[in-house]
Scaffold this active site. Sequence first.
Site, short mmCIF file in Angstrom:
data_model
loop_
_atom_site.label_atom_id
_atom_site.label_comp_id
_atom_site.label_asym_id
_atom_site.label_seq_id
_atom_site.Cartn_x
_atom_site.Cartn_y
_atom_site.Cartn_z
N ARG A 32 0.84 -1.21 0.00
CA ARG A 32 0.00 0.00 0.00
C ARG A 32 0.87 1.26 0.00
O ARG A 32 1.89 1.32 0.69
CB ARG A 32 -0.94 -0.01 1.21
CG ARG A 32 -1.88 -1.19 1.14
CD ARG A 32 -3.06 -1.15 2.04
NE ARG A 32 -3.70 -2.47 2.01
CZ ARG A 32 -4.50 -2.92 1.05
NH1 ARG A 32 -4.82 -2.12 0.04
NH2 ARG A 32 -4.99 -4.15 1.08
N ASN B 170 4.99 6.44 -13.47
CA ASN B 170 5.73 7.66 -13.74
C ASN B 170 7.20 7.33 -13.99
O ASN B 170 7.76 6.49 -13.28
CB ASN B 170 5.63 8.62 -12.55
CG ASN B 170 4.19 9.01 -12.27
OD1 ASN B 170 3.44 9.34 -13.17
ND2 ASN B 170 3.79 8.96 -11.00
N VAL C 81 10.47 8.09 -6.88
CA VAL C 81 11.29 6.97 -6.40
C VAL C 81 11.84 6.22 -7.62
O VAL C 81 11.07 5.68 -8.42
CB VAL C 81 10.46 6.01 -5.52
CG1 VAL C 81 11.34 4.88 -5.00
CG2 VAL C 81 9.81 6.76 -4.36
N HIS D 162 7.80 1.25 -10.41
CA HIS D 162 6.56 0.94 -9.69
C HIS D 162 5.39 1.33 -10.56
O HIS D 162 5.46 2.33 -11.29
CB HIS D 162 6.48 1.64 -8.33
CG HIS D 162 6.75 3.10 -8.37
ND1 HIS D 162 8.03 3.62 -8.51
CD2 HIS D 162 5.93 4.18 -8.31
CE1 HIS D 162 7.97 4.94 -8.52
NE2 HIS D 162 6.69 5.31 -8.41
N HIS E 89 1.31 2.34 -10.04
CA HIS E 89 0.29 2.67 -9.06
C HIS E 89 -1.01 2.03 -9.52
O HIS E 89 -1.43 2.24 -10.67
CB HIS E 89 0.05 4.18 -9.00
CG HIS E 89 1.24 5.01 -8.64
ND1 HIS E 89 1.36 5.64 -7.41
CD2 HIS E 89 2.36 5.34 -9.33
CE1 HIS E 89 2.50 6.33 -7.38
NE2 HIS E 89 3.12 6.16 -8.54
P1 5GP Z 1 6.15 8.31 -7.97
O1 5GP Z 1 5.89 9.77 -7.86
O2 5GP Z 1 7.63 8.00 -7.94
O3 5GP Z 1 5.44 7.67 -9.11
O4 5GP Z 1 5.47 7.66 -6.70
C1 5GP Z 1 6.16 7.32 -5.53
C2 5GP Z 1 5.11 6.88 -4.54
O5 5GP Z 1 5.76 6.25 -3.46
C3 5GP Z 1 4.26 8.02 -3.95
O6 5GP Z 1 2.88 7.77 -4.23
C4 5GP Z 1 4.56 7.97 -2.45
O7 5GP Z 1 3.43 8.24 -1.66
C5 5GP Z 1 5.06 6.55 -2.27
N1 5GP Z 1 6.02 6.37 -1.18
C6 5GP Z 1 7.11 7.15 -0.93
N2 5GP Z 1 7.77 6.68 0.14
C7 5GP Z 1 7.09 5.57 0.56
C8 5GP Z 1 7.30 4.65 1.63
O8 5GP Z 1 8.24 4.74 2.41
N3 5GP Z 1 6.41 3.64 1.75
C9 5GP Z 1 5.34 3.50 0.89
N4 5GP Z 1 4.52 2.46 1.11
N5 5GP Z 1 5.12 4.36 -0.12
C10 5GP Z 1 5.99 5.39 -0.28
#
Ligand code: 5GP
Length: 123
Positions: free
Chosen positions: A34, A93, A102, A106, A108
Amino acid sequence: MAYSYDDQNIFAKILRGEIPNQTVKETDHSLAFRDIYPQAPLHVLVIPKGAYVSFDHFAQDASDAEILDYVRLVGEVCRMEGVEEDGWRLISNAGRNGVQEVPHLHVHILGGRVLGRMLQKQD
Ligand code: 5GP
Protein backbone atom coordinates in the site's frame (compact mmCIF):
# COMPACT_ATOMS: atom_id res chain seq x y z
CA MET A 1 20.58 1.75 -23.53
CA ALA A 2 22.40 1.21 -20.21
CA TYR A 3 20.37 2.27 -17.19
CA SER A 4 21.90 3.13 -13.83
CA TYR A 5 20.15 2.13 -10.62
CA ASP A 6 20.57 3.76 -7.19
CA ASP A 7 20.23 1.03 -4.57
CA GLN A 8 19.67 3.61 -1.82
CA ASN A 9 16.16 4.44 -3.06
CA ILE A 10 13.28 3.89 -0.67
CA PHE A 11 11.80 0.88 -2.49
CA ALA A 12 15.19 -0.87 -2.54
CA LYS A 13 15.20 -0.37 1.25
CA ILE A 14 11.68 -1.83 1.48
CA LEU A 15 12.81 -4.86 -0.55
CA ARG A 16 15.80 -5.37 1.78
CA GLY A 17 13.48 -5.20 4.80
CA GLU A 18 15.09 -2.00 6.10
CA ILE A 19 11.77 -0.11 5.97
CA PRO A 20 8.38 -1.68 6.82
CA ASN A 21 5.55 -1.89 4.33
CA GLN A 22 1.93 -2.98 4.23
CA THR A 23 2.22 -5.93 1.88
CA VAL A 24 -0.79 -6.89 -0.24
CA LYS A 25 0.96 -9.82 -1.95
CA GLU A 26 4.50 -11.00 -2.54
CA THR A 27 5.54 -13.33 -5.37
CA ASP A 28 8.87 -14.79 -6.52
CA HIS A 29 9.79 -11.68 -8.50
CA SER A 30 7.45 -8.90 -7.35
CA LEU A 31 5.93 -7.12 -4.35
CA ALA A 32 2.59 -5.30 -4.03
CA PHE A 33 2.15 -2.95 -1.05
CA ARG A 34 0.00 0.00 0.00
CA ASP A 35 1.13 3.53 -0.84
CA ILE A 36 2.03 5.46 2.31
CA TYR A 37 0.10 8.56 1.07
CA PRO A 38 -2.96 7.04 -0.66
CA GLN A 39 -4.52 9.20 -3.38
CA ALA A 40 -7.67 7.06 -3.62
CA PRO A 41 -9.47 4.48 -1.44
CA LEU A 42 -7.32 1.86 -3.19
CA HIS A 43 -3.72 2.84 -3.83
CA VAL A 44 -1.32 -0.06 -4.19
CA LEU A 45 2.20 0.03 -5.61
CA VAL A 46 3.59 -2.96 -7.48
CA ILE A 47 7.35 -3.26 -7.86
CA PRO A 48 9.66 -5.87 -9.30
CA LYS A 49 12.27 -7.27 -6.90
CA GLY A 50 14.97 -6.71 -9.53
CA ALA A 51 16.93 -3.48 -9.81
CA TYR A 52 14.98 -1.65 -12.55
CA VAL A 53 14.59 2.12 -12.65
CA SER A 54 11.57 2.43 -14.90
CA PHE A 55 9.10 0.55 -17.06
CA ASP A 56 11.28 1.01 -20.13
CA HIS A 57 14.31 -0.35 -18.25
CA PHE A 58 12.26 -3.36 -17.11
CA ALA A 59 10.88 -3.99 -20.59
CA GLN A 60 14.42 -3.94 -22.01
CA ASP A 61 16.33 -6.00 -19.42
CA ALA A 62 13.96 -8.13 -17.30
CA SER A 63 13.59 -11.84 -17.95
CA ASP A 64 10.37 -13.30 -19.33
CA ALA A 65 9.72 -14.84 -15.91
CA GLU A 66 10.03 -11.48 -14.15
CA ILE A 67 7.74 -9.75 -16.65
CA LEU A 68 5.12 -12.48 -16.50
CA ASP A 69 5.15 -12.51 -12.70
CA TYR A 70 4.85 -8.71 -12.55
CA VAL A 71 2.00 -8.35 -15.03
CA ARG A 72 0.06 -11.22 -13.48
CA LEU A 73 0.45 -9.69 -10.01
CA VAL A 74 -1.07 -6.38 -11.17
CA GLY A 75 -4.20 -8.22 -12.31
CA GLU A 76 -4.32 -10.33 -9.19
CA VAL A 77 -4.18 -7.27 -6.92
CA CYS A 78 -7.13 -5.74 -8.81
CA ARG A 79 -9.18 -8.88 -8.29
CA MET A 80 -8.08 -9.30 -4.65
CA GLU A 81 -9.03 -5.68 -3.90
CA GLY A 82 -12.32 -5.95 -5.81
CA VAL A 83 -11.86 -3.09 -8.28
CA GLU A 84 -12.03 -5.07 -11.52
CA GLU A 85 -15.82 -4.52 -11.86
CA ASP A 86 -16.05 -0.78 -11.19
CA GLY A 87 -12.76 0.11 -12.82
CA TRP A 88 -9.36 1.34 -11.82
CA ARG A 89 -6.27 3.08 -13.19
CA LEU A 90 -2.69 1.99 -13.73
CA ILE A 91 0.01 4.68 -13.70
CA SER A 92 3.77 4.45 -14.00
CA ASN A 93 5.73 7.66 -13.74
CA ALA A 94 9.21 7.72 -15.27
CA GLY A 95 11.96 10.28 -15.11
CA ARG A 96 11.85 14.05 -14.87
CA ASN A 97 8.95 14.71 -17.21
CA GLY A 98 6.98 11.86 -15.64
CA VAL A 99 7.70 13.34 -12.19
CA GLN A 100 8.98 10.05 -10.79
CA GLU A 101 9.90 10.43 -7.11
CA VAL A 102 11.29 6.97 -6.40
CA PRO A 103 13.77 5.63 -8.97
CA HIS A 104 12.71 1.98 -8.76
CA LEU A 105 10.02 0.83 -11.21
CA HIS A 106 6.56 0.94 -9.69
CA VAL A 107 3.06 1.02 -11.02
CA HIS A 108 0.29 2.67 -9.06
CA ILE A 109 -3.03 0.80 -8.92
CA LEU A 110 -5.74 3.35 -8.06
CA GLY A 111 -9.42 2.70 -7.54
CA GLY A 112 -12.40 2.82 -5.20
CA ARG A 113 -13.77 6.11 -6.56
CA VAL A 114 -14.21 7.90 -9.89
CA LEU A 115 -10.70 9.08 -10.62
CA GLY A 116 -11.41 12.05 -12.87
CA ARG A 117 -9.47 13.09 -15.92
CA MET A 118 -6.26 11.29 -16.69
CA LEU A 119 -4.09 14.41 -16.68
CA GLN A 120 -4.49 17.73 -14.92
CA LYS A 121 -4.92 20.64 -17.30
CA GLN A 122 -1.89 22.93 -17.35
CA ASP A 123 -2.66 26.66 -17.09
P1 5GP B 1 6.15 8.31 -7.97
O1 5GP B 1 5.89 9.77 -7.86
O2 5GP B 1 7.63 8.00 -7.94
O3 5GP B 1 5.44 7.67 -9.11
O4 5GP B 1 5.47 7.66 -6.70
C1 5GP B 1 6.16 7.32 -5.53
C2 5GP B 1 5.11 6.88 -4.54
O5 5GP B 1 5.76 6.25 -3.46
C3 5GP B 1 4.26 8.02 -3.95
O6 5GP B 1 2.88 7.77 -4.23
C4 5GP B 1 4.56 7.97 -2.45
O7 5GP B 1 3.43 8.24 -1.66
C5 5GP B 1 5.06 6.55 -2.27
N1 5GP B 1 6.02 6.37 -1.18
C6 5GP B 1 7.11 7.15 -0.93
N2 5GP B 1 7.77 6.68 0.14
C7 5GP B 1 7.09 5.57 0.56
C8 5GP B 1 7.30 4.65 1.63
O8 5GP B 1 8.24 4.74 2.41
N3 5GP B 1 6.41 3.64 1.75
C9 5GP B 1 5.34 3.50 0.89
N4 5GP B 1 4.52 2.46 1.11
N5 5GP B 1 5.12 4.36 -0.12
C10 5GP B 1 5.99 5.39 -0.28
